[in-house]
Design a protein around this motif. Structure first.
Motif, PDB file in Angstrom:
ATOM      1  N   LEU A 114       0.860  -1.174   0.000  1.00 35.41           N
ATOM      2  CA  LEU A 114       0.000   0.000   0.000  1.00 35.41           C
ATOM      3  C   LEU A 114       0.900   1.229   0.000  1.00 35.41           C
ATOM      4  N   LEU A 115       0.573   2.205  -0.845  1.00 34.53           N
ATOM      5  CA  LEU A 115       1.434   3.363  -0.993  1.00 34.53           C
ATOM      6  C   LEU A 115       0.620   4.646  -1.063  1.00 34.53           C
ATOM      7  N   SER A 116       1.116   5.664  -0.391  1.00 30.57           N
ATOM      8  CA  SER A 116       0.623   7.029  -0.562  1.00 30.57           C
ATOM      9  C   SER A 116       1.752   7.832  -1.171  1.00 30.57           C
ATOM     10  N   GLY A 149       0.719  18.765  -8.003  1.00 31.53           N
ATOM     11  CA  GLY A 149      -0.574  18.639  -8.646  1.00 31.53           C
ATOM     12  C   GLY A 149      -0.725  17.387  -9.473  1.00 31.53           C
ATOM     13  N   THR A 150       0.322  16.546  -9.566  1.00 32.07           N
ATOM     14  CA  THR A 150       0.238  15.354 -10.402  1.00 32.07           C
ATOM     15  C   THR A 150      -0.199  14.114  -9.652  1.00 32.07           C
ATOM     16  N   ASP A 151      -0.088  14.099  -8.325  1.00 31.27           N
ATOM     17  CA  ASP A 151      -0.501  12.941  -7.534  1.00 31.27           C
ATOM     18  C   ASP A 151      -0.928  13.446  -6.165  1.00 31.27           C
ATOM     19  N   ASP A 152      -2.142  13.078  -5.745  1.00 30.78           N
ATOM     20  CA  ASP A 152      -2.735  13.669  -4.545  1.00 30.78           C
ATOM     21  C   ASP A 152      -2.452  12.904  -3.260  1.00 30.78           C
ATOM     22  N   GLY A 153      -1.666  11.830  -3.303  1.00 30.97           N
ATOM     23  CA  GLY A 153      -1.332  11.095  -2.092  1.00 30.97           C
ATOM     24  C   GLY A 153      -2.363  10.094  -1.661  1.00 30.97           C
ATOM     25  N   ARG A 154      -3.340   9.828  -2.489  1.00 24.45           N
ATOM     26  CA  ARG A 154      -4.372   8.842  -2.146  1.00 24.45           C
ATOM     27  C   ARG A 154      -3.747   7.459  -1.987  1.00 24.45           C
ATOM     28  N   THR A 183      -4.154   3.164 -15.488  1.00 19.28           N
ATOM     29  CA  THR A 183      -4.615   4.403 -16.126  1.00 19.28           C
ATOM     30  C   THR A 183      -5.822   5.002 -15.417  1.00 19.28           C
ATOM     31  N   ASP A 184      -6.237   4.399 -14.292  1.00 21.86           N
ATOM     32  CA  ASP A 184      -7.466   4.825 -13.622  1.00 21.86           C
ATOM     33  C   ASP A 184      -7.233   5.896 -12.561  1.00 21.86           C
ATOM     34  N   THR A 185      -6.093   6.578 -12.607  1.00 20.34           N
ATOM     35  CA  THR A 185      -5.811   7.639 -11.649  1.00 20.34           C
ATOM     36  C   THR A 185      -5.647   8.967 -12.371  1.00 20.34           C
ATOM     37  N   ASP A 186      -5.908  10.045 -11.652  1.00 21.47           N
ATOM     38  CA  ASP A 186      -5.709  11.372 -12.234  1.00 21.47           C
ATOM     39  C   ASP A 186      -4.243  11.610 -12.563  1.00 21.47           C
ATOM     40  N   ALA A 187      -3.344  11.005 -11.763  1.00 20.16           N
ATOM     41  CA  ALA A 187      -1.918  11.196 -11.995  1.00 20.16           C
ATOM     42  C   ALA A 187      -1.508  10.674 -13.367  1.00 20.16           C
ATOM     43  N   ALA A 188      -2.083   9.551 -13.795  1.00 18.70           N
ATOM     44  CA  ALA A 188      -1.753   9.002 -15.111  1.00 18.70           C
ATOM     45  C   ALA A 188      -2.265   9.911 -16.221  1.00 18.70           C
ATOM     46  N   LYS A 189      -3.453  10.462 -16.053  1.00 17.25           N
ATOM     47  CA  LYS A 189      -4.043  11.318 -17.092  1.00 17.25           C
ATOM     48  C   LYS A 189      -3.334  12.664 -17.186  1.00 17.25           C
ATOM     49  N   VAL A 190      -3.002  13.240 -16.038  1.00 15.25           N
ATOM     50  CA  VAL A 190      -2.347  14.552 -16.017  1.00 15.25           C
ATOM     51  C   VAL A 190      -1.030  14.515 -16.778  1.00 15.25           C
ATOM     52  N   ALA A 191      -0.301  13.406 -16.664  1.00 14.55           N
ATOM     53  CA  ALA A 191       1.010  13.306 -17.306  1.00 14.55           C
ATOM     54  C   ALA A 191       0.931  13.413 -18.815  1.00 14.55           C
ATOM     55  N   LEU A 192      -0.208  13.039 -19.401  1.00 10.60           N
ATOM     56  CA  LEU A 192      -0.307  12.996 -20.854  1.00 10.60           C
ATOM     57  C   LEU A 192      -1.146  14.121 -21.450  1.00 10.60           C
ATOM     58  N   VAL A 193      -2.243  14.494 -20.798  1.00  9.81           N
ATOM     59  CA  VAL A 193      -3.132  15.505 -21.394  1.00  9.81           C
ATOM     60  C   VAL A 193      -3.261  16.761 -20.541  1.00  9.81           C
TER      61      VAL A 193
END
Length: 393
Positions: free
Chosen positions: A75-77, A82-87, A179-189
């Motif tokens: 388990l990781l936080s 702004g690219t990864d919220d620590g969830r 690909t189901d995280t905002d961090a993955a999407k932010v990196a590309l678009v």
């Protein structure tokens, strides 16, 4: 751009537990990074101020059910501006079956959320103290696309062969990238896009050779990502597609007090069908780094690294890209110098019920483009090593 880093460690009680006669192991780690920059921001608002938005806290466990079956999970936080919220999320979770295990080698299969074999450091990059520097060389291990490359849901077959001439390690994985995280999407678009990112199953092949008991290592990694963007309501982007095909060559030499490491990547990138509000095109990129480290004393280690990245090897300065898009050409390349100093606490301990390692790092980074960056960053507190179910290294 210049980047300088001072490593100041936040430490918390971190423990390692060995239960069931050592068949069940629990490990933890935590790190806090302080960042200060000039004329730029890095993982948060760090321009002329100290920012604390780069943290990592994790807990991993391994359980050996039988002599040839092991479970492992983490388990990781991970918080990165702004690219990864620590969830909190499952960074990996797998079952490792090794039906063939002999003195001369072993072979098996892993199923679940498996670690992606990508260069020398990707399989252990989630544990801060295993990294050679505070931030891995960004010419190869892009922090902004970490979630896409750190693990995948699928299967991996592996084989290892040991002999007098050296050891050979090979693995092939086939899985669904995260690909189901905002961090993955932010990196590309980018930020605040209403659409979703999806991926085809991705193949991943890695072969490594180690000689003289690990004194030198040579490796090759080949993978492919095929990502599709599905627009959301009111989206300016159309249904686009990313194709990324990196090929990485790795080499490392380890002496008693020093080591030399280098990796070189060929990157074929294709971006298509996003419409007129997004860049569409194909490029053959190149990137590499050369890194040396030296053990000054039992607890002190120094590091020096140069790495370079070119999004398009035929347009290295980005001038043609800038003329076609209006986006600054310096966004298409990077040339970095990094210097670091690592101190391991004399209070590090290891016993049956407790194992704590305190690491303090100082980093300085200089980027040779027209802007200047100054950064203060920090290291880690870690507990032993991660479970070895997912990596021979």
């Amino acid at each position: 751009m210049a980047l300088i880093g001072l490593c100041m460690l936040w430490a918390a009680p971190v423990r390692s537990l060995d239960l069931m006669g050592g068949d069940f192991r629990l490990h933890g780690f935590a790190s806090l990074t302080l960042v200060n920059t000039t004329d730029n921001n890095f993982f948060g608002y760090s321009d002329d101020r100290v920012d604390r938005n780069f943290t990592e806290v994790g807990m991993n466990a391994s359980w050996r059910l039988t002599s040839d079956v092991q479970l492992a999970a983490e388990l990781l936080s991970h918080r990165a501006g702004g690219t990864d919220d620590g969830r909190v999320r499952v960074d990996y979770g797998l079952i490792d079956w090794t039906p063939l295990s002999r003195e001369e080698g072993r072979a098996g299969i892993r199923l679940g959320r498996i670690k992606t074999a990508y260069g020398l450091y990707n399989k252990t990059r989630d544990v801060p103290f295993t990294r050679p520097s505070i931030i891995l060389p960004q010419s190869i291990y892009f922090e902004r696309t970490r979630n896409l490359t750190v693990s995948a849901d699928g299967a991996e077959i592996y084989a290892e062969r040991y002999g007098d001439a050296g050891s050979l390690f090979a693995s092939f994985a086939y899985g669904q990238p995260q690909t189901d995280t905002d961090a993955a999407k932010v990196a590309l678009v980018g930020l605040h896009r209403p659409g979703n990112l999806d991926s085809s199953l991705a193949p991943d092949l890695q072969v490594f050779y180690e000689g003289s008991g690990g004194m030198y290592r040579l490796g090759l990694t080949a993978t492919r990502l095929d990502l599709r963007y599905k627009p959301g309501f009111g989206d300016r982007l159309q249904a686009g597609r990313f194709k990324l095909t990196p090929l990485i060559l790795s080499a490392q030499f380890n002496a008693e007090n020093w080591s030399l490491t280098s990796e070189y990547a060929f990157r074929r990138t294709s971006v298509s069908d996003f419409g007129r509000f997004f860049y569409n095109g194909t490029a053959d990129g190149r990137s590499y780094y050369l890194q040396g480290s030296y053990r000054l004393a039992p607890r002190w280690e120094a590091l020096l690294r140069y790495d370079a990245y070119y999004a398009d090897n035929h347009d290295r300065d980005g001038k043609r890209f800038a003329a076609a898009t209006g986006i600054p050409g310096f966004t298409r390349f990077a040339k970095d110098w990094t210097a670091g100093l690592r101190l391991t606490s004399p209070h590090s301990s290891c016993c049956a019920l407790k194992c704590t390692e305190l690491t303090v790092r100082v980093s300085w980074r200089y980027r040779t483009i027209r802007t200047r960056r100054l950064c203060v960053a920090t290291g880690t507190t870690s507990c032993c090593k991660p479970p070895s179910a997912f990596s021979h290294r």
